[in-house]
Write an enzyme that holds these catalytic residues in place. Structure first.
Site, PDB file in Angstrom:
ATOM      1  N   ARG A  44       0.737  -1.188   0.078  1.00  8.90           N
ATOM      2  CA  ARG A  44       0.007   0.067  -0.091  1.00  8.90           C
ATOM      3  C   ARG A  44       0.930   1.345  -0.008  1.00  8.90           C
ATOM      4  O   ARG A  44       1.716   1.330   1.091  1.00  8.90           O
ATOM      5  CB  ARG A  44      -0.973  -0.093   1.231  1.00  8.90           C
ATOM      6  CG  ARG A  44      -1.873   0.975   1.290  1.00  8.90           C
ATOM      7  CD  ARG A  44      -2.625   1.069   2.632  1.00  8.90           C
ATOM      8  NE  ARG A  44      -3.711   1.997   2.624  1.00  8.90           N
ATOM      9  CZ  ARG A  44      -4.446   2.321   3.748  1.00  8.90           C
ATOM     10  NH1 ARG A  44      -3.826   1.866   5.190  1.00  8.90           N
ATOM     11  NH2 ARG A  44      -5.319   3.226   3.852  1.00  8.90           N
TER      12      ARG A  44
ATOM     13  N   PHE B 146       0.137  10.430   2.469  1.00  6.78           N
ATOM     14  CA  PHE B 146      -0.307   9.518   3.572  1.00  6.78           C
ATOM     15  C   PHE B 146       0.552   8.405   4.044  1.00  6.78           C
ATOM     16  O   PHE B 146       1.609   8.916   4.773  1.00  6.78           O
ATOM     17  CB  PHE B 146      -1.843   8.760   3.044  1.00  6.78           C
ATOM     18  CG  PHE B 146      -2.602   8.107   4.314  1.00  6.78           C
ATOM     19  CD1 PHE B 146      -2.714   8.439   5.433  1.00  6.78           C
ATOM     20  CD2 PHE B 146      -3.015   6.820   3.997  1.00  6.78           C
ATOM     21  CE1 PHE B 146      -3.327   7.998   6.501  1.00  6.78           C
ATOM     22  CE2 PHE B 146      -3.484   6.030   4.905  1.00  6.78           C
ATOM     23  CZ  PHE B 146      -3.689   6.408   6.377  1.00  6.78           C
TER      24      PHE B 146
ATOM     25  N   GLN C  13       2.849   1.355   3.396  1.00  4.14           N
ATOM     26  CA  GLN C  13       2.586   0.396   4.399  1.00  4.14           C
ATOM     27  C   GLN C  13       3.294  -0.997   3.950  1.00  4.14           C
ATOM     28  O   GLN C  13       2.991  -1.311   2.601  1.00  4.14           O
ATOM     29  CB  GLN C  13       1.057   0.116   4.767  1.00  4.14           C
ATOM     30  CG  GLN C  13       0.934  -0.923   5.936  1.00  4.14           C
ATOM     31  CD  GLN C  13      -0.510  -0.936   6.204  1.00  4.14           C
ATOM     32  OE1 GLN C  13      -1.450   0.121   5.651  1.00  4.14           O
ATOM     33  NE2 GLN C  13      -1.019  -1.572   6.950  1.00  4.14           N
TER      34      GLN C  13
ATOM     35  N   ASN D 175      -2.051  -2.016  12.575  1.00  2.11           N
ATOM     36  CA  ASN D 175      -2.763  -2.809  13.422  1.00  2.11           C
ATOM     37  C   ASN D 175      -4.388  -2.934  12.784  1.00  2.11           C
ATOM     38  O   ASN D 175      -4.720  -2.370  11.971  1.00  2.11           O
ATOM     39  CB  ASN D 175      -2.841  -2.244  14.778  1.00  2.11           C
ATOM     40  CG  ASN D 175      -3.328  -1.003  14.960  1.00  2.11           C
ATOM     41  OD1 ASN D 175      -4.617  -0.645  14.670  1.00  2.11           O
ATOM     42  ND2 ASN D 175      -2.712  -0.099  15.718  1.00  2.11           N
TER      43      ASN D 175
ATOM     44  N   PHE E  73       4.345   1.032   8.959  1.00  2.00           N
ATOM     45  CA  PHE E  73       3.928   1.886   7.942  1.00  2.00           C
ATOM     46  C   PHE E  73       5.022   3.039   8.143  1.00  2.00           C
ATOM     47  O   PHE E  73       5.454   3.539   9.242  1.00  2.00           O
ATOM     48  CB  PHE E  73       2.570   2.570   7.771  1.00  2.00           C
ATOM     49  CG  PHE E  73       1.843   3.023   8.752  1.00  2.00           C
ATOM     50  CD1 PHE E  73       1.958   4.693   8.874  1.00  2.00           C
ATOM     51  CD2 PHE E  73       1.409   2.472  10.143  1.00  2.00           C
ATOM     52  CE1 PHE E  73       1.693   5.409  10.098  1.00  2.00           C
ATOM     53  CE2 PHE E  73       0.849   3.249  11.083  1.00  2.00           C
ATOM     54  CZ  PHE E  73       0.857   4.668  11.105  1.00  2.00           C
TER      55      PHE E  73
ATOM     56  N   LEU F  74      -4.599   9.892  13.202  1.00  2.00           N
ATOM     57  CA  LEU F  74      -4.121   8.640  13.625  1.00  2.00           C
ATOM     58  C   LEU F  74      -3.364   8.657  14.867  1.00  2.00           C
ATOM     59  O   LEU F  74      -3.014   7.557  15.378  1.00  2.00           O
ATOM     60  CB  LEU F  74      -3.143   8.240  12.658  1.00  2.00           C
ATOM     61  CG  LEU F  74      -3.643   7.848  11.241  1.00  2.00           C
ATOM     62  CD1 LEU F  74      -2.522   7.129  10.429  1.00  2.00           C
ATOM     63  CD2 LEU F  74      -5.180   6.879  11.313  1.00  2.00           C
TER      64      LEU F  74
ATOM     65  N   HIS G 176      -1.819   4.167  16.908  1.00  5.00           N
ATOM     66  CA  HIS G 176      -0.571   3.273  16.190  1.00  5.00           C
ATOM     67  C   HIS G 176       0.468   3.636  17.053  1.00  5.00           C
ATOM     68  O   HIS G 176       0.710   4.651  17.484  1.00  5.00           O
ATOM     69  CB  HIS G 176      -0.275   3.643  15.065  1.00  5.00           C
ATOM     70  CG  HIS G 176      -1.466   3.295  13.867  1.00  5.00           C
ATOM     71  ND1 HIS G 176      -1.938   2.023  13.440  1.00  5.00           N
ATOM     72  CD2 HIS G 176      -2.921   4.018  13.731  1.00  5.00           C
ATOM     73  CE1 HIS G 176      -2.933   2.008  12.560  1.00  5.00           C
ATOM     74  NE2 HIS G 176      -3.526   3.277  12.770  1.00  5.00           N
TER      75      HIS G 176
END
Length: 290
Positions: A174, A179, A182, A223, A234, A243, A247
């Protein structure tokens, strides 16, 4: 797909809808059967036994990133020059010893017009930068760091999945511009799996949850909810305040910004139905800088 923040909401007894791009999750939870102790404690999010006590010494790790099979393309160019230098009257059988005009000739004319070799795939005459170097923080996130170090070293053998517990060869499944990138799913390679060095999911490091995702180049655990860390991680491309607290953040990029830019340039086009990168982005090698 299971959403990390959504899982927390459900656990509190109410439901809300969350935008998928606002969370870094696995597509599906990873289930394992072996417990961490002979007593058999397989509850989600239990701390691994005897997690190593780590000092506050700064530790640096590296990830060498291969984009679009460039290592293979470079080796192909070297092999071509070694095999065809006499036929094409090149000054050397070593690619690196050729002058600029000769390299241009190889790329623009000789290789494309060589029927046998041109069928083997593209060539690359110069290797781009590859190395990302991260400083990880054992005092802030001892479980996450211990797990990450084990997976970059690759010295933990095979996991319950039957796959080596090693990031080498693992792809970034990803890459989303502005952003994250990952990766870490060495089990399935698509974001639906992952495995820690202990086999089970491991608990969140509380201090790691307190670190703000306030800049580019931070390293954090992916997660599917509270205490569900495995091997996915990531790297941030920008500050991600939405976020914060969801995380475990356990490190930061200290060298290789140019490589991170190359990774981000592989992001899927805006509006694409999938978030896989346009080109393969793979951890070709990794380890600890002792």
């Amino acid at each position: 797909a299971e959403q990390d923040a959504g899982a927390r909401c459900a656990a509190r007894g109410y439901a809300r809808r969350w935008r998928s791009e606002a969370h870094v999750t696995r597509t599906a939870p990873v289930c394992t059967s072996t417990s961490w102790s002979q007593g058999g404690n397989d509850r989600l999010g239990v701390a691994p036994p005897r997690a190593r006590s780590m000092s506050d010494t700064k530790v640096r790790v590296f990830l060498d990133i291969d984009i679009n099979h460039t290592r293979e393309a470079y080796q192909r160019a070297k092999d071509f020059v070694a095999a065809r230098n006499l036929a094409y009257n090149l000054s050397s059988n070593d690619l690196e010893e050729l002058g600029g005009s000769e390299k241009k000739r190889v790329k623009d004319t000789l290789y494309p017009n060589d029927f046998e070799w041109s069928q083997k795939g593209r060539i690359c005459l110069r290797m781009p930068p590859e190395r990302l170097v991260f400083e990880v923080w054992p005092k802030v996130a001892p479980y996450a760091v211990d797990n990450f170090l084990g997976l970059v070293r690759g010295n933990k053998g095979k996991g319950e999945s039957g796959k080596p517990l090693h990031y080498k060869g693992c792809r970034f499944h990803r890459v989303v511009r502005d952003f994250v990138a990952q990766g870490g799913d060495f089990v399935h390679g698509n974001g639906s799996g992952g495995e820690s060095i202990w086999g089970k999911k491991f608990k969140d490091d509380k201090d790691g949850l307190k670190v703000k995702l306030d800049r580019r180049g931070l390293l954090a655990m992916g997660n599917s909810g509270k205490n569900s860390n495995t091997s996915q991680f990531f790297i941030t491309f920008k500050e991600l305040p939405r976020l914060n607290g969801k995380h475990v953040v356990f490190g930061e990029l200290v060298e290789g910004e140019e490589v991170l830019k190359l990774v981000e340039s592989c992001a899927a086009e805006e509006g694409a139905s999938r978030e896989e990168p346009k080109y393969e982005v793979v951890i070709a090698d990794c380890g600890v800088l002792e």
